[in-house]
Design a protein around this motif. Structure first.
Motif, PDB file in Angstrom:
ATOM      1  N   GLY A  67       6.226   9.241  -9.838  1.00  0.00           N
ATOM      2  CA  GLY A  67       6.135   8.897 -11.429  1.00  0.00           C
ATOM      3  C   GLY A  67       7.462   8.291 -11.716  1.00  0.00           C
ATOM      4  O   GLY A  67       7.918   7.298 -10.983  1.00  0.00           O
ATOM      5  N   LYS A 111       0.914  -1.446  -0.113  1.00  0.00           N
ATOM      6  CA  LYS A 111       0.052   0.000  -0.084  1.00  0.00           C
ATOM      7  C   LYS A 111       0.886   1.298   0.095  1.00  0.00           C
ATOM      8  O   LYS A 111       0.613   2.177  -0.909  1.00  0.00           O
ATOM      9  CB  LYS A 111      -1.042  -0.142   1.162  1.00  0.00           C
ATOM     10  CG  LYS A 111      -1.659   1.156   1.421  1.00  0.00           C
ATOM     11  CD  LYS A 111      -2.753   1.064   2.702  1.00  0.00           C
ATOM     12  CE  LYS A 111      -3.466   2.327   2.700  1.00  0.00           C
ATOM     13  NZ  LYS A 111      -4.499   2.350   3.903  1.00  0.00           N
ATOM     14  N   ARG A 127       2.844   1.687  -3.215  1.00  0.00           N
ATOM     15  CA  ARG A 127       1.854   2.162  -4.420  1.00  0.00           C
ATOM     16  C   ARG A 127       1.537   3.633  -4.426  1.00  0.00           C
ATOM     17  O   ARG A 127       1.938   4.360  -5.397  1.00  0.00           O
ATOM     18  CB  ARG A 127       0.583   1.331  -4.426  1.00  0.00           C
ATOM     19  CG  ARG A 127       0.918  -0.071  -4.655  1.00  0.00           C
ATOM     20  CD  ARG A 127      -0.688  -0.677  -4.954  1.00  0.00           C
ATOM     21  NE  ARG A 127      -0.515  -2.023  -5.377  1.00  0.00           N
ATOM     22  CZ  ARG A 127      -0.761  -3.161  -4.621  1.00  0.00           C
ATOM     23  NH1 ARG A 127      -1.245  -2.661  -3.019  1.00  0.00           N
ATOM     24  NH2 ARG A 127      -0.637  -4.238  -4.694  1.00  0.00           N
ATOM     25  N   LEU A 128       1.430   4.129  -3.205  1.00  0.00           N
ATOM     26  CA  LEU A 128       1.424   5.646  -2.855  1.00  0.00           C
ATOM     27  C   LEU A 128       2.630   6.412  -3.517  1.00  0.00           C
ATOM     28  O   LEU A 128       2.257   7.390  -4.109  1.00  0.00           O
ATOM     29  CB  LEU A 128       1.060   5.887  -1.540  1.00  0.00           C
ATOM     30  CG  LEU A 128       1.033   7.190  -1.137  1.00  0.00           C
ATOM     31  CD1 LEU A 128      -0.337   7.862  -1.484  1.00  0.00           C
ATOM     32  CD2 LEU A 128       1.228   7.617   0.374  1.00  0.00           C
ATOM     33  N   ARG A 149       4.946   5.172  -5.612  1.00  0.00           N
ATOM     34  CA  ARG A 149       4.894   4.995  -7.109  1.00  0.00           C
ATOM     35  C   ARG A 149       4.010   6.101  -7.841  1.00  0.00           C
ATOM     36  O   ARG A 149       4.547   6.750  -8.571  1.00  0.00           O
ATOM     37  CB  ARG A 149       4.598   3.575  -7.275  1.00  0.00           C
ATOM     38  CG  ARG A 149       4.788   3.457  -8.910  1.00  0.00           C
ATOM     39  CD  ARG A 149       4.216   1.917  -9.185  1.00  0.00           C
ATOM     40  NE  ARG A 149       2.586   1.966  -8.856  1.00  0.00           N
ATOM     41  CZ  ARG A 149       1.790   0.994  -8.760  1.00  0.00           C
ATOM     42  NH1 ARG A 149       2.460  -0.284  -9.281  1.00  0.00           N
ATOM     43  NH2 ARG A 149       0.464   1.087  -8.775  1.00  0.00           N
ATOM     44  N   ASN A 150       2.719   6.146  -7.426  1.00  0.00           N
ATOM     45  CA  ASN A 150       1.768   7.074  -8.079  1.00  0.00           C
ATOM     46  C   ASN A 150       2.078   8.381  -7.913  1.00  0.00           C
ATOM     47  O   ASN A 150       1.934   9.228  -8.858  1.00  0.00           O
ATOM     48  CB  ASN A 150       0.429   6.698  -7.394  1.00  0.00           C
ATOM     49  CG  ASN A 150       0.062   5.466  -7.875  1.00  0.00           C
ATOM     50  OD1 ASN A 150       0.382   4.655  -8.615  1.00  0.00           O
ATOM     51  ND2 ASN A 150      -1.269   4.979  -7.043  1.00  0.00           N
ATOM     52  N   ARG A 151       2.806   9.006  -6.617  1.00  0.00           N
ATOM     53  CA  ARG A 151       3.088  10.224  -6.639  1.00  0.00           C
ATOM     54  C   ARG A 151       4.656  10.511  -7.100  1.00  0.00           C
ATOM     55  O   ARG A 151       4.502  11.983  -7.569  1.00  0.00           O
ATOM     56  CB  ARG A 151       3.005  10.449  -5.016  1.00  0.00           C
ATOM     57  CG  ARG A 151       1.561  10.621  -4.311  1.00  0.00           C
ATOM     58  CD  ARG A 151       1.778  10.940  -2.897  1.00  0.00           C
ATOM     59  NE  ARG A 151       0.454  11.046  -2.340  1.00  0.00           N
ATOM     60  CZ  ARG A 151       0.359  11.356  -1.198  1.00  0.00           C
ATOM     61  NH1 ARG A 151       1.429  11.680  -0.105  1.00  0.00           N
ATOM     62  NH2 ARG A 151      -0.892  11.359  -0.412  1.00  0.00           N
ATOM     63  N   ASP A 205       3.128  -3.076 -11.948  1.00  0.00           N
ATOM     64  CA  ASP A 205       4.236  -2.167 -12.046  1.00  0.00           C
ATOM     65  C   ASP A 205       5.075  -1.573 -11.467  1.00  0.00           C
ATOM     66  O   ASP A 205       4.725  -0.895 -10.194  1.00  0.00           O
ATOM     67  CB  ASP A 205       3.493  -1.126 -13.016  1.00  0.00           C
ATOM     68  CG  ASP A 205       4.533  -0.388 -13.840  1.00  0.00           C
ATOM     69  OD1 ASP A 205       5.832  -0.940 -14.154  1.00  0.00           O
ATOM     70  OD2 ASP A 205       4.204   0.829 -14.191  1.00  0.00           O
TER      71      ASP A 205
END
Length: 415
Positions: free
Chosen positions: A379, A369, A372-373, A375-377, A399
């Motif tokens: 880039g 969790k 993922r946070l 990774r998404n922030r 990914d």
């Protein structure tokens, strides 16, 4: 000095040898009993006309105090062991190397972060290089490559590890053993416990007194125990002050002392413009997990296992960063929304590797969790996120996300 048959080669030895080729003064810093003197003696033996001075001998120390310049007058490489015992030597060394700038003049060892000691009269900017020696890494103990950090930045989430027959109980054995050479050499937990108890007693009665005037040693001992109970947790000086019944400023001073003598290491909080709600509070870790485990009461309880396992993993990564070809630093991440990642490795170009530690033999999707946070922030800055756990498989979880056995830290070859 340990017998040659007991000696485990240290990765820092190459760093010391390289530094002596172009630097006038090389300092080996680290906790007591990590092998600084042994490493330094082996280096000096490889230099013709090398000589040694051990300041734990009263006569030698007296000579250094009475006539520092004559004491260090020597043509070849000179090793001065425990140099912080005679602060005036610092100025004498500076005087000599300023007048004779040849590299490889002095090799110094100390059981404290020397340049942070108020007793030293001056530093040696531009004249010295400091190499920190930590307790043995798992790769140094098992003769494995210790290549995880370099491999992670090279291969990213495609990194995979060899399967090793290690279970949770095997990792806990390693956590409790720690990396002090003397503790590793002892064959039974009971004998290691005796070592750890003597270590703490000597630390409080000798090492701390070398760097500070502590009036209430009992408060320091209780603080060390409280820190061991919360290893891997966020540091709260206010809470510690309340539990000890002393003022916050005294707790902060004690914490600085414990860092100076290499008992604890504070992992700073990590933030970036993409994570503006991040907390700056540091995380407490012990330089050696065997010592931290000893300070917890009895066999490891479930409540302490997670923090000690996290400490174990972050400690192995910190050791690798000291010799890695990647210029990187280690942090942790937690924000005001209670999202967290146990470890963040960021290189000088801003690329990030995220690390989660699980003291279990299985991994679930929700264990990623926090990764993922990030990774998404982040880039493209986010290179990979790894969950390191007590199982044996290497698997992709989407990914940029992978689970690896904890043993990947030391069994992964360097690229």
């Amino acid at each position: 000095m340990r017998r040659a048959t007991d000696y485990r080669p240290r990765r820092a030895s190459d760093l010391v040898a390289e530094a002596l080729l172009d630097t006038r003064v090389v300092v080996i810093n680290g906790a007591r009993q990590v092998g600084k003197s042994t490493l330094a003696e082996l280096v000096v033996r490889q230099h013709p006309n090398g000589t040694t001075r051990f300041l734990d001998h009263p006569l030698t120390r007296s000579a250094a105090v009475e006539d520092p310049i004559r004491f260090i007058d020597h043509d070849g490489l000179m090793l001065i062991d425990e140099v912080q015992r005679v602060p005036d030597l610092w100025l004498a060394i500076k005087y000599l190397v300023d007048r004779d700038p040849r590299p490889g003049r002095f090799l110094l060892t100390g059981s404290a972060r020397l340049l942070s000691l108020s007793s030293l009269p001056d530093s040696l900017p531009g004249r010295s290089e400091t190499i920190e020696l930590w307790p043995l890494s798992q790769g140094e103990i098992d003769d494995e490559p210790d290549g995880f950090v370099d491999a992670a930045f090279t291969h990213g989430a495609d990194l995979r590890a060899e399967s090793r027959d290690l279970r949770r109980k095997d990792y806990l054995t390693r956590v409790e053993r720690g990396g002090f050479p003397e503790a590793v050499q002892r064959e039974t937990p009971r004998r290691r416990q005796r070592f750890f108890q003597s270590y703490i007693d000597d630390l409080i009665s000798r090492d701390i007194k070398q760097v500070a005037d502590i009036q209430r040693a009992g408060d320091m001992r209780r603080l060390i125990s409280l820190l061991a109970a919360q290893t891997g947790g966020l540091l709260s000086a206010n809470r510690l002050a309340g539990e000890l019944g002393i003022v916050r400023s005294t707790v902060q001073r004690y914490l600085e002392i414990l860092e100076t003598i290499y008992l604890i290491r504070l992992i700073p909080g990590w933030s970036t413009n993409a994570t503006t709600r991040a907390l700056a509070t540091p995380k407490v870790t012990f330089v050696d997990t065997g010592l931290a485990a000893h300070l917890t009461a009895g066999p490891l309880a479930d409540l302490s296992v997670g923090g000690l396992m996290e400490n174990f993993v972050l400690g192995e990564i910190a050791r690798q960063l000291s010799w890695s070809d990647i210029g990187a630093s280690i942090y942790h991440y937690r924000d005001r929304d209670k999202h967290e990642v146990d470890g963040i490795i960021e290189d000088n170009s801003g690329r990030v590797i995220g690390i989660e530690v699980k003291a279990a033999e299985t991994v679930r999707s929700e264990d990623f969790k926090g990764l993922r946070l990030l990774r998404n922030r982040l880039g493209t800055r986010f290179l990979a996120g790894f969950v390191l756990y007590c199982g044996s498989q290497s698997l992709s979880f989407g990914d940029g996300l992978t689970c690896l056995p904890i043993s990947a830290l030391w069994t992964t070859p360097r690229p």
